[in-house]
Motif scaffolding. Structure first.
Motif, short mmCIF file in Angstrom:
data_model
loop_
_atom_site.label_atom_id
_atom_site.label_comp_id
_atom_site.label_asym_id
_atom_site.label_seq_id
_atom_site.Cartn_x
_atom_site.Cartn_y
_atom_site.Cartn_z
N HIS A 1 15.23 -6.61 3.87
CA HIS A 1 14.25 -5.74 3.22
C HIS A 1 12.99 -6.51 2.85
CE1 HIS A 1 13.80 -1.68 1.70
NE2 HIS A 1 13.07 -2.19 0.75
N LEU A 2 11.84 -5.88 3.04
CA LEU A 2 10.57 -6.56 2.78
C LEU A 2 9.83 -5.92 1.60
CD1 LEU A 2 9.41 -6.57 6.48
CD2 LEU A 2 10.17 -8.58 5.23
N GLU A 3 8.89 -6.66 1.06
CA GLU A 3 8.01 -6.11 0.03
C GLU A 3 7.03 -5.14 0.67
OE1 GLU A 3 8.29 -6.82 -3.26
OE2 GLU A 3 10.06 -7.97 -2.64
N LYS A 4 6.40 -4.28 -0.20
CA LYS A 4 5.50 -3.26 0.34
C LYS A 4 4.33 -3.87 1.14
CE LYS A 4 2.47 0.59 -0.57
NZ LYS A 4 1.45 1.17 -1.42
N ASN A 5 3.84 -5.02 0.68
CA ASN A 5 2.66 -5.56 1.38
C ASN A 5 2.99 -6.06 2.78
OD1 ASN A 5 4.06 -7.82 0.58
ND2 ASN A 5 2.29 -8.96 -0.13
N GLU A 6 4.28 -6.16 3.10
CA GLU A 6 4.65 -6.59 4.45
C GLU A 6 5.22 -5.42 5.27
OE1 GLU A 6 5.62 -11.14 4.70
OE2 GLU A 6 7.17 -10.12 3.55
N TRP B 1 -13.30 11.71 -0.14
CA TRP B 1 -13.37 10.60 -1.11
C TRP B 1 -13.17 9.30 -0.36
CZ3 TRP B 1 -9.41 7.43 -3.82
CH2 TRP B 1 -9.98 6.68 -4.86
N ARG B 2 -14.12 8.39 -0.51
CA ARG B 2 -14.07 7.11 0.16
C ARG B 2 -13.70 6.05 -0.89
NH1 ARG B 2 -12.95 2.68 2.86
NH2 ARG B 2 -14.27 2.30 4.67
N CYS B 3 -12.51 5.48 -0.75
CA CYS B 3 -12.07 4.45 -1.69
C CYS B 3 -12.35 3.07 -1.06
CB CYS B 3 -10.59 4.61 -1.98
SG CYS B 3 -9.98 3.38 -3.11
N SER C 1 -2.37 -0.89 3.87
CA SER C 1 -1.55 -1.05 2.67
C SER C 1 -2.16 -0.37 1.45
CB SER C 1 -1.34 -2.54 2.37
OG SER C 1 -2.60 -3.17 2.21
N PHE C 2 -3.40 0.11 1.56
CA PHE C 2 -4.03 0.77 0.42
C PHE C 2 -3.65 2.26 0.34
CE2 PHE C 2 -8.02 -2.21 0.82
CZ PHE C 2 -7.19 -3.30 0.65
N THR C 3 -3.02 2.76 1.38
CA THR C 3 -2.71 4.19 1.42
C THR C 3 -1.80 4.59 0.26
OG1 THR C 3 -1.79 5.92 2.81
CG2 THR C 3 -0.81 3.79 3.03
N GLN C 4 -1.92 5.85 -0.19
CA GLN C 4 -1.15 6.37 -1.31
C GLN C 4 -0.42 7.64 -0.88
OE1 GLN C 4 -0.97 4.99 -4.42
NE2 GLN C 4 -2.20 3.27 -3.65
N GLU C 5 0.55 8.02 -1.67
CA GLU C 5 1.20 9.31 -1.38
C GLU C 5 0.29 10.42 -1.87
OE1 GLU C 5 5.77 7.95 -2.01
OE2 GLU C 5 5.29 10.08 -2.31
N LEU C 6 -0.29 11.12 -0.92
CA LEU C 6 -1.24 12.18 -1.27
C LEU C 6 -0.99 13.39 -0.37
CD1 LEU C 6 -4.54 10.08 -1.43
CD2 LEU C 6 -3.40 11.13 -3.38
N GLY D 1 -5.08 -8.50 1.36
CA GLY D 1 -6.05 -7.41 1.54
C GLY D 1 -6.32 -7.14 3.01
N GLY D 2 -7.60 -7.04 3.35
CA GLY D 2 -7.97 -6.72 4.73
C GLY D 2 -8.10 -7.93 5.63
N ILE D 3 -7.81 -9.13 5.10
CA ILE D 3 -8.02 -10.34 5.91
C ILE D 3 -7.14 -10.37 7.17
CG2 ILE D 3 -7.79 -12.88 5.89
CD1 ILE D 3 -8.96 -12.80 3.04
N PRO D 4 -5.84 -10.00 7.08
CA PRO D 4 -5.05 -10.03 8.33
C PRO D 4 -5.54 -9.06 9.40
CG PRO D 4 -3.74 -9.17 6.48
CD PRO D 4 -5.00 -9.74 5.90
#
Lengths: 222, 403
Positions: free
Chosen positions: A119-124, B137-139, B170-175, B328-331
């Motif tokens: 299992h991984l963390e959310k950021n991965e 909405w632009r986050c 990874s910034f996405t939310q449950e919406l 963040g967005g680096i990868p």
């Protein structure tokens, strides 16, 4: 030499992609295969074809997001290799490709039971996305092979992409649009077959452009 | 301001032709951008460059700015930090100040656009005014791990929009609304990124008394703990044991940020015994940033947290080898060991820098790959294209759209 005029002109279209986030994440192998089974076709398409447009140069990453994540994040190199080496050119629709991916992962999980639970963390986590495709006509319309070649030199890679991948896989045409037009409208089966035989997945779009230009040049003696 | 035609030598004519095609499809629609400031900050910077180009594409793009007093912006700064996951003491009064100012703005601001494009949390409540037009909405913030109290408060408004846009997956939310991924971009023709002559680079190096006798490692970032300048110095010291080099830490002035000044003091303290460490408190001077990046051997971005981390794109665009944290967005900008090096720690950063300093050919290849990756994915022209597609998506719910 008098060039054969086409029965129907070829209209170049282009396809532009907007990435939609589905809100679905996978933190382990079992979750990813569960989602792969049910996400929309446009999501499988996105994760197996995105690299073709974003990568205009040779890159060592596996040619689909599933393989990349399974290798680089989960560390399951063997499974990643199997997914990366799927012969995508043999699939004429995305659901068949989806089934092939699922079959490979399911079989791997049967043999490697514990792999499914790491299992991984959310950021991965793997984030499922999908492509929203906008298809629009360009100003390029051609009626013979010379005009076709000139247009090939000037259209965007997005347009090449549309006529070689999108039309075949998502819109369900049998071959790529170029071969189809050259065969039926120009009547040059040999050239059509040569272009049809190209494996677009192992070329960058710029390479594909150059190879096709050379093939057409050879035909018209340019 | 650069004209569309000036981008042709960089991205090619066909790309500009496609933008024109899309522009035609948006004719008749008024796109109203709304944010909280006309100058300063990344959003204003991008709108300042983008609006004239959209107009050149015959898209009727406009820009309005909300009003807010000192108290309001103190609250929104707290919101900003909390959305980044930092602990902030936020109470009922903060939410009241936000609500009252938002209501005043709603009363005063005409939301006339066919498409109202709201940037970041400050104007988010304006959506209560919606009546028949489309709202997006632009986050621009990293909300991968937000303070739940603030996010839940904002979420009640976000769900009233037609779509939301985030910068990284990874910034996405449950919406319950559509969410799109649109990465930010750099402008290759801006002062910060355009080609400059070697003479200009040399004169900036001379101005800051930085000799070119050794390889130079540089981090360009404001003095902020999240940018980990102390970690950069530690990594440099580990490298220096094996490869003689210099370090530049350059960032904007932080006189209005008490924490920034404290970080700067710590950095100065930590580096005072080493004459090869150059701490530059830069005024806002894009040409100088450009020159410092171009004059460096390796660029580092050792952030602990990032929104998107556009300094990485800036460095890659200049063909520089980059060592950056995998946050963040680096990868999205760096594929490890292909278009740069990703790291997770001081030791990892030091190891990667050493590799690059000792293998200049490898470093050059990473820089070349990085530049092409930025050309294909992170330039302003791609950003404009994505925004136009986003606007068109508001009128089409399907996955394949024929225009």
């Amino acid at each position: 030499m008098q060039l054969q005029k086409a029965k129907e002109p070829f209209k170049f279209y282009t396809r532009l992609n907007l990435t939609e986030l589905t809100g679905l994440f996978a933190s382990n192998l079992r979750q990813i295969v569960r989602h792969i089974k049910k996400v929309p076709v446009s999501s499988i398409y996105h994760h197996t074809h995105r690299f073709l447009q974003q990568r205009q140069y040779h890159s060592p990453e596996p040619p689909n997001d599933f393989a990349y994540w399974i290798s680089n994040v989960l560390g399951e190199k063997e499974l990643s290799e199997q997914l990366a080496s799927i012969d995508m050119a043999r699939f004429s629709d995305i659901n068949s490709l989806r089934n092939a991916i699922v079959e490979i992962i399911d079989l791997y999980l049967k043999k490697n039971f514990l792999s499914g639970f790491r299992h991984l963390e959310k950021n991965e986590a793997f984030c499922f996305m999908k492509s929203v495709s906008f298809i629009l006509p360009t100003s390029y319309v051609v009626t013979d092979l010379k005009e076709f070649m000139e247009a090939l030199k000037n259209i965007t890679t997005d347009s090449i992409y549309f006529h070689t991948f999108e039309a075949r896989l998502r819109i369900g045409r049998e071959t790529n649009d170029f071969s189809d037009w050259i065969k039926y409208s120009i009547g040059n089966k040999k050239l059509a077959d040569e272009i049809s035989r190209l494996d677009p997945y192992t070329h960058t779009l710029e390479e594909l452009r150059m190879v096709m230009i050379r093939l057409v040049e050879k035909q018209i003696g340019g | 301001m650069a004209k569309l035609e000036e981008y042709i030598p960089i991205v090619g004519k066909p790309v500009i032709d496609e933008l024109k095609l899309l522009g035609q499809k948006l004719q008749g629609k008024v796109i109203q951008n709304i944010n909280s400031t006309a100058v300063g900050g990344g959003v204003a910077e991008i709108l300042n460059r983008m609006i004239p180009l959209l107009k050149e594409l015959e898209v009727d793009a406009r820009w309005d700015v909300i009003k807010g007093g000192e108290q309001f912006f103190e609250v929104t700064k707290k919101f900003h930090n909390a959305l980044h996951g930092k602990h902030e003491d936020i109470d009922r009064r903060d939410f009241d100040i936000f609500t009252e100012t938002s209501q005043r703005n709603a009363a005063e601001l005409n939301t006339y656009g066919d498409i109202v494009f709201v940037h970041d949390p400050q104007p988010v409540m304006l959506v209560n005014k919606r009546s028949g037009n489309k709202w997006v909405w632009r986050c621009h913030i990293d909300v991968s791990n937000p303070d739940q109290k603030v996010w839940k408060f904002l979420r009640d408004f976000v769900v009233k929009y037609d779509s939301a846009v985030f910068s990284a997956p990874s910034f996405t939310q449950e919406l319950p609304i559509r969410q799109f991924l649109i990465a930010p971009s750099i402008d290759p023709l801006s002062d910060k990124n355009k080609e400059i002559p070697q003479q200009a680079i040399d004169s900036v190096m001379e101005k800051y008394k930085i000799p070119k006798d050794k390889p130079i490692i540089t981090q360009i970032s404001r003095f902020d703990r999240l940018k980990d300048p102390i970690g950069v110095i530690e990594a440099y010291k580990k490298v220096k044991k094996y490869v003689d080099c210099r370090l530049i830490l350059a960032g904007g002035t932080a006189t209005d940020d008490p924490e920034g000044m404290a970080v700067l003091d710590e950095v100065r303290e930590k580096s005072k015994a080493d004459a090869d460490i150059h701490i530059l408190l830069l005024p806002q001077n894009d040409i100088e940033v450009n020159a410092l990046q171009r004059g460096s051997t390796v660029i580092i971005q050792k952030s602990l947290k990032e929104g998107f981390g556009l300094t990485v794109a800036e460095a890659l665009w200049k063909g520089k080898p980059v060592v950056a944290s995998n946050v963040g967005g680096i990868p999205l900008q760096i594929k490890n060991k292909y278009s740069g090096m990703l790291c997770y720690s001081v030791d990892g950063a030091a190891y990667a820098i050493k590799q690059l300093l000792n293998s200049p050919q490898y470093a050059r290849k990473l820089g070349e790959n990085g530049k092409e990756h930025i050309r294909n994915n992170f330039l302003l022209t791609r950003h404009i294209r994505d925004y136009m597609l986003l606007f068109l998506s508001l009128y089409h719910g399907e996955d394949i759209v024929y225009l």
